[in-house]
Design a protein around this motif. Structure first.
Motif, PDB file in Angstrom:
ATOM      1  N   ALA A 272     -23.442  12.595 -54.973  1.00 24.61           N
ATOM      2  CA  ALA A 272     -24.038  13.644 -55.425  1.00 24.61           C
ATOM      3  C   ALA A 272     -25.235  13.430 -54.387  1.00 24.61           C
ATOM      4  CB  ALA A 272     -24.544  14.026 -56.758  1.00 24.61           C
ATOM      5  N   LYS A 273     -25.715  14.541 -53.605  1.00 24.04           N
ATOM      6  CA  LYS A 273     -27.128  14.360 -52.876  1.00 24.04           C
ATOM      7  C   LYS A 273     -27.963  15.247 -53.449  1.00 24.04           C
ATOM      8  CE  LYS A 273     -28.888  16.142 -48.459  1.00 24.04           C
ATOM      9  NZ  LYS A 273     -28.494  16.986 -47.339  1.00 24.04           N
ATOM     10  N   ILE A 274     -29.462  14.483 -53.505  1.00 20.40           N
ATOM     11  CA  ILE A 274     -30.538  15.289 -54.032  1.00 20.40           C
ATOM     12  C   ILE A 274     -31.590  15.392 -53.170  1.00 20.40           C
ATOM     13  CG2 ILE A 274     -32.529  14.958 -55.611  1.00 20.40           C
ATOM     14  CD1 ILE A 274     -30.201  13.766 -57.696  1.00 20.40           C
ATOM     15  N   ASP A 299     -28.634   4.286 -59.807  1.00 15.38           N
ATOM     16  CA  ASP A 299     -28.519   3.726 -58.242  1.00 15.38           C
ATOM     17  C   ASP A 299     -28.498   4.527 -57.188  1.00 15.38           C
ATOM     18  OD1 ASP A 299     -27.959   0.991 -59.153  1.00 15.38           O
ATOM     19  OD2 ASP A 299     -25.786   1.540 -59.579  1.00 15.38           O
ATOM     20  N   VAL A 300     -29.170   4.338 -56.163  1.00 15.40           N
ATOM     21  CA  VAL A 300     -29.491   5.138 -55.044  1.00 15.40           C
ATOM     22  C   VAL A 300     -28.909   4.567 -53.877  1.00 15.40           C
ATOM     23  CG1 VAL A 300     -31.362   5.965 -53.540  1.00 15.40           C
ATOM     24  CG2 VAL A 300     -31.741   6.022 -55.788  1.00 15.40           C
ATOM     25  N   VAL A 319     -26.868   9.841 -55.193  1.00 17.75           N
ATOM     26  CA  VAL A 319     -26.665   8.891 -56.536  1.00 17.75           C
ATOM     27  C   VAL A 319     -25.253   9.000 -57.034  1.00 17.75           C
ATOM     28  CG1 VAL A 319     -29.215   9.445 -57.267  1.00 17.75           C
ATOM     29  CG2 VAL A 319     -27.536  10.925 -57.895  1.00 17.75           C
ATOM     30  N   PRO A 320     -24.871   8.348 -57.903  1.00 21.72           N
ATOM     31  CA  PRO A 320     -23.502   8.474 -58.423  1.00 21.72           C
ATOM     32  C   PRO A 320     -23.394   9.794 -59.079  1.00 21.72           C
ATOM     33  CG  PRO A 320     -24.196   6.351 -58.988  1.00 21.72           C
ATOM     34  CD  PRO A 320     -25.500   7.158 -58.247  1.00 21.72           C
ATOM     35  N   ALA A 325     -27.142  14.984 -62.752  1.00 25.52           N
ATOM     36  CA  ALA A 325     -27.739  16.119 -63.828  1.00 25.52           C
ATOM     37  C   ALA A 325     -28.921  15.312 -64.303  1.00 25.52           C
ATOM     38  CB  ALA A 325     -26.934  16.673 -64.832  1.00 25.52           C
ATOM     39  N   ARG A 326     -29.056  13.852 -64.758  1.00 26.79           N
ATOM     40  CA  ARG A 326     -29.928  13.303 -65.447  1.00 26.79           C
ATOM     41  C   ARG A 326     -30.950  13.026 -64.310  1.00 26.79           C
ATOM     42  NH1 ARG A 326     -30.488   7.704 -66.790  1.00 26.79           N
ATOM     43  NH2 ARG A 326     -28.503   7.071 -65.927  1.00 26.79           N
ATOM     44  N   ALA A 327     -30.622  12.838 -62.975  1.00 29.13           N
ATOM     45  CA  ALA A 327     -31.448  12.436 -62.098  1.00 29.13           C
ATOM     46  C   ALA A 327     -32.360  13.599 -61.593  1.00 29.13           C
ATOM     47  CB  ALA A 327     -30.808  11.870 -60.687  1.00 29.13           C
TER      48      ALA A 327
END
Length: 418
Positions: A272-274, A299-300, A319-320, A325-327
């Motif tokens: 997933a990308k943030i 982990d990043v 991130v995984p 959602a948590r990140a």
């Protein structure tokens, strides 16, 4: 005569009939004059069943007790396999990790091996016994049973092979080797006869599920020749044929290494990308963002900081997907207000596709070929990361299989090698 370590996965140990076949295979190697140590996993599905029982009793079971419970799966396997070998006329003995002992740190459910005492095992081998050791587990300095995390039996086997200075570690699994990519995505994927530790480490870290990454790290650090081969070939195939089958994970300088520029295509959907939008372009900004993420044990992977405009920049990373959602929540609640960022946005429908090969060190234009191939297929690249022997791109998940097939063909990986 050579000292060989055999490792068998849960599928290979999935029933008494399969355990009997494992025993017949091991006995074949012993009768050929080899000293054999076997590291089996728990029977297929057993670890999940055991941990499921604990979760029925508590939403937050003690990690120490989880290790105590999970370790019993392998103890059943080694006992059953020892009995099956004895029925084949072999002198066999089984040990739990704490009996060897395999010494670990105290990180329950994800312990790391620190040392292995080989005296007891060597004495048994010298006495002509087959030694069977539980995978996945050890004992900490306080005498507590620990487990090494998912796939830990691979790590146990390679670590035992390193401690015993074994001639080779054979990882028997439900696939017959390491392929140029997943055959379920590319039917023309080709099994590699050999691959370097470095390439295998990249493949494992980038999504290949053939071997647990820590086992490859161990193999590389202690230079343990490791072979991945199928446990579903008939147990009575000629030993010479079996000993050369599968894929040998060895050293880059070995003459047998296939001289391909790109050895394989790895991929993972679990991405997933943030993007943290409009943060100050000042020293320490990366730490202020990623430090909070690291504290949350997330982990990043791929990281990109865009060009600054008017003293502001956008900061993106992957991130995984399970932590997405948590990140996002963490960044919006803690980082965005602290940095006065404009927004936190994300995309959990992405994937990562990577090309891997030691030949990339000495050949130019490899990344260009990759980018050109994706462009011809109309696939937009969102992020790029490179190292000496790999190039990875982040793309929309819906294009993953198309990208893998196109790259596999562009680099000639479907062509049979002599």
């Amino acid at each position: 005569m050579a000292l060989i370590v055999h490792k068998y996965g849960g599928t290979s140990m999935g029933s008494t009939e399969r355990i009997r076949n494992v025993a017949k295979r091991v006995a074949k190697w012993v009768r050929a004059g080899h000293q054999i140590v076997v590291v089996p996993s728990a029977m297929s599905g057993e670890t999940n069943r055991l941990l499921g029982l604990a979760k029925e009793l508590s939403d937050r079971p003690s990690p120490r007790e989880l290790d105590m419970i999970a370790s019993t799966g392998e103890q059943v396997s080694v006992g059953l396999l020892s009995i099956a070998l004895q029925a084949e006329g072999m002198d066999a003995v089984s040990y739990a990790g704490w009996q060897v002992p395999i010494k670990t740190d105290s990180a329950f459910t994800k312990a790391r091996i620190e040392s292995i005492d080989d005296k007891r095992v060597r004495a048994d081998l010298d006495a002509g016994k087959v030694v069977i050791i539980t995978g996945f587990q050890g004992v900490d300095p306080n005498g507590n049973i620990t487990t090494l995390g998912r796939g830990g039996s691979d790590t146990s086997a390679v670590a035992v092979a390193a401690a015993l200075k074994a001639h080779e570690c054979l990882i028997y699994t439900d696939v017959d080797g390491v392929y140029t990519t997943d055959p379920r995505v590319v039917p023309d994927a080709r099994r590699l006869k050999a691959i370097s530790f470095e390439e295998m480490l990249e493949m494992a870290s980038l999504g290949s599920k053939v071997l647990q990454i820590r086992s490859v790290e161990f193999a590389g650090k202690y230079r343990v020749p490791t072979r991945v081969l199928s446990s579903f070939t008939p147990w009575d195939i000629p030993l010479d044929e079996e000993a050369k089958s599968g894929t040998l994970i060895s050293f880059e300088e070995d003459e047998e290494m296939e001289q391909a520029v790109v050895s394989g295509i790895a991929f993972t959907r679990d991405e997933a990308k943030i993007t943290v939008v409009g943060v100050p372009d000042t020293p320490g900004i990366a730490f202020k963002i990623l430090g909070k993420v690291a504290e949350a044990n997330i982990d990043v992977d791929v990281i990109i900081q865009n060009v600054s405009r008017d003293g502001k920049t956008d900061f993106s990373f992957t991130v995984p997907r399970g932590d997405y959602a948590r990140a996002i929540e963490l960044l919006k609640s803690k980082v965005q207000p602290e940095l006065n960022a404009a927004d936190v946005i994300g995309d959990d429908k992405i994937c990562k596709v990577s090309i891997v090969g030691i030949g990339m060190r000495s050949h130019v234009g490899i990344a260009s070929t990759m980018f050109g191939t994706l462009s011809q297929e109309g696939i937009n690249i969102k992020m790029i990361t490179t190292s000496e022997i790999k190039t990875s791109v982040v793309i929309d998940e819906k294009y993953m299989e198309l990208a893998v097939r196109a790259l596999h063909k562009a680099f000639g990986l479907d062509e049979a090698k002599a």
